[in-house]
Write an enzyme that holds these catalytic residues in place. Structure first.
Site, PDB file in Angstrom:
ATOM      1  N   CYS A 201      -8.260 -17.143  17.775  1.00 28.26           N
ATOM      2  CA  CYS A 201      -9.535 -17.336  17.102  1.00 28.26           C
ATOM      3  C   CYS A 201     -10.675 -17.062  18.084  1.00 28.26           C
ATOM      4  O   CYS A 201     -10.548 -17.317  19.293  1.00 28.26           O
ATOM      5  CB  CYS A 201      -9.636 -18.759  16.588  1.00 28.26           C
ATOM      6  SG  CYS A 201      -8.459 -19.130  15.273  1.00 28.26           S
ATOM      7  N   CYS A 229      -0.433 -23.333  20.007  1.00 27.63           N
ATOM      8  CA  CYS A 229      -1.114 -23.839  18.823  1.00 27.63           C
ATOM      9  C   CYS A 229      -0.211 -24.683  17.946  1.00 27.63           C
ATOM     10  O   CYS A 229      -0.669 -25.312  16.999  1.00 27.63           O
ATOM     11  CB  CYS A 229      -1.678 -22.679  18.010  1.00 27.63           C
ATOM     12  SG  CYS A 229      -0.408 -21.518  17.490  1.00 27.63           S
TER      13      CYS A 229
HETATM   14  S1  SF4 Z   1      -8.416 -24.718  17.451  1.00 23.35           S
HETATM   15 FE1  SF4 Z   1      -6.779 -23.295  16.828  1.00 23.35          FE
HETATM   16  S2  SF4 Z   1      -7.113 -22.838  14.641  1.00 23.35           S
HETATM   17 FE2  SF4 Z   1      -8.948 -23.881  15.416  1.00 23.35          FE
HETATM   18  S3  SF4 Z   1     -10.356 -22.217  15.855  1.00 23.35           S
HETATM   19 FE3  SF4 Z   1      -9.231 -22.676  17.796  1.00 23.35          FE
HETATM   20  S4  SF4 Z   1      -7.368 -21.399  17.825  1.00 23.35           S
HETATM   21 FE4  SF4 Z   1      -8.256 -21.335  15.748  1.00 23.35          FE
END
Ligand code: SF4
Length: 255
Positions: A201, A229
């Protein structure tokens, strides 16, 4: 362990000895439309896509659109669609869960604590992945052992929670990946040439500097987050309990 529907001769130890192409030929032939590539279109995933579509152009491909992806990820997605004539199945998080989570903890909750970051990954990635995997018996990913310490023991085939998970290039080096991509003219994620060897992300990914590990640019502000994740490594112990409590709050607040 229930080994699903894979023929007995194709036990994980046998699959470990196959090349990436041999493994993909075996599993696409066996599972057909009950097999998919799950990818975020980074260079390792692109190798899997290119190899699999050469073997079976109907191989299904899906990706998690978390709602926070960089624009460049959609550009490479379009390149895959036009280069291979492939359909890419986009998977979205549950809107009510995202609304509850961001209302309770804010849109950038991932900066607050490791537990809140893992909650965000759970809601935007892990739970949508679990829902999508209900359609499949098996999937392939671009994990490689040299990417990080957490991935150093990745097997080429494993049976996890009732599904087969294959990592056909688990034993490839970064150089092998580069060589394959260049030789076959495979589309590249635009951010790779800007210093991003690992891309997730937008708010949780930065370029790395010389000498840093491939995944150093993921959640770089965390000291003990594990650079995962939850799609490939489940949190353990205290972190898992903390995450479960937060998730319960989110689920209770859904409307
Ligand atoms: S915490 Fe995980 S799902 Fe949320 S924006 Fe960051 S990478 Fe994406």
């Amino acid at each position: 362990m229930d080994m699903g529907t894979l023929p007995a001769a194709l036990d994980p130890a046998s699959l470990e000895g196959l090349t990436a192409e041999q493994l993909l030929r075996t599993v696409t032939g066996h599972f057909g439309s009950r097999f998919a590539i799950s990818t975020s279109f980074q260079r390792d995933g692109m190798v899997i896509i290119d190899l699999a579509l050469r073997i079976d152009p109907a191989t299904r491909i899906f990706t998690l659109d978390t709602g926070r992806l960089p624009e460049e990820t959609f550009a490479v997605m379009e390149a895959v669609r036009s280069r291979y004539g492939a359909r890419v199945e986009l998977v979205y998080p549950d809107a009510a869960e995202v609304e509850a989570m961001t209302t309770l903890f804010g849109p950038n909750l991932f900066r607050e604590s490791v537990a809140q970051r893992k909650l965000c990954c759970q809601v935007r990635k892990v739970r949508p992945m679990e829902r999508k995997m209900a359609e499949f018996e098996a999937h392939a990913v671009g994990l490689r052992r040299e990417q990080s310490g957490e991935r150093a023991a990745t097997p080429k085939a494993q049976f996890v929670e009732g599904k087969w998970k294959f990592a056909p290039i688990a034993d490839w080096t970064s150089e092998q990946v580069e060589e394959y991509l260049a030789k076959n003219g495979v589309p590249r994620h635009p951010l790779e040439s800007q210093g991003y060897p690992s891309i997730g992300c937008a708010p949780c990914t930065r370029p790395i500097t010389a000498g840093e590990s491939e995944r150093a640019g993921r959640w770089w502000w965390e000291q003990d987050g594990g650079k995962e994740c939850g799609l490939h490594v489940t949190p353990e112990g205290r972190m898992k309990r903390e995450l479960d409590v937060l998730l319960e709050e989110v689920l209770a607040a859904r409307r």
